[in-house]
Design a protein around this motif. Structure first.
Motif, PDB file in Angstrom:
ATOM      1  N   GLN A  32      27.988 -33.476 -41.117  1.00  0.00           N
ATOM      2  CA  GLN A  32      26.828 -33.345 -42.279  1.00  0.00           C
ATOM      3  C   GLN A  32      26.070 -34.443 -42.707  1.00  0.00           C
ATOM      4  O   GLN A  32      26.727 -35.664 -42.427  1.00  0.00           O
ATOM      5  CB  GLN A  32      27.797 -32.797 -43.599  1.00  0.00           C
ATOM      6  N   SER A  86      23.888 -31.773 -39.454  1.00  0.00           N
ATOM      7  CA  SER A  86      23.345 -30.492 -40.165  1.00  0.00           C
ATOM      8  C   SER A  86      24.164 -29.953 -41.173  1.00  0.00           C
ATOM      9  O   SER A  86      25.553 -30.182 -41.127  1.00  0.00           O
ATOM     10  CB  SER A  86      23.162 -29.396 -39.048  1.00  0.00           C
ATOM     11  N   SER A  87      23.426 -29.634 -42.355  1.00  0.00           N
ATOM     12  CA  SER A  87      24.419 -29.016 -43.164  1.00  0.00           C
ATOM     13  C   SER A  87      24.676 -27.437 -42.940  1.00  0.00           C
ATOM     14  O   SER A  87      25.412 -26.816 -43.853  1.00  0.00           O
ATOM     15  CB  SER A  87      24.088 -29.396 -44.599  1.00  0.00           C
TER      16      SER A  87
END
Length: 123
Positions: free
Chosen positions: A13, A122-123
């Motif tokens: 994340q 990436s979240s």
């Protein structure tokens, strides 16, 4: 020829950390610089960080203060500690070595790159 064993990529994340490792193998006589390059989809391959055999380092402006490169000369291994990762750090990260090899009694100095490990932020 120099061969590389890369590890440590993955999905993280934003704001997270990853540590990449790369061991160079082969009939290596000496390694001058080692480092990491990265290539994002549709973009050229760019230098991320490099470290000379005496420990002198150089970083891309975009990673300065967030990434730290180090190496173990005895193991022909280079590491990249990546902190405060951002989505724009997403890329395939490839190990690099400026190395001298002994091939059948002849010495060759070449720049070589590993196949790469995917880093996705990436979240």
């Amino acid at each position: 020829q120099v061969r590389f064993v890369e590890s440590g990529g993955g999905l993280v994340q934003p704001g997270g950390s990853l540590r990449l490792s790369c061991a160079a193998t082969g009939n290596i006589v000496e390694i001058n610089a080692m480092g990491w390059y990265r290539q994002a989809p549709g973009k050229q391959r760019d230098l991320v960080a490099v470290i000379a055999s005496d420990g002198v380092t150089n970083y891309a402006d975009s990673v300065l203060g967030r990434f730290t490169i180090s190496r173990d000369n005895a193991k022909n291994t280079v590491y990249l500690q990546m902190n405060v990762l951002k989505p724009e750090d997403t890329a395939v990260y490839s190990c690099y070595a400026d190395a001298v090899t002994n091939e059948g009694g002849s010495y060759y100095r070449r720049n070589s790159w590993g196949p790469g490990t995917q880093v996705t932020v990436s979240s």
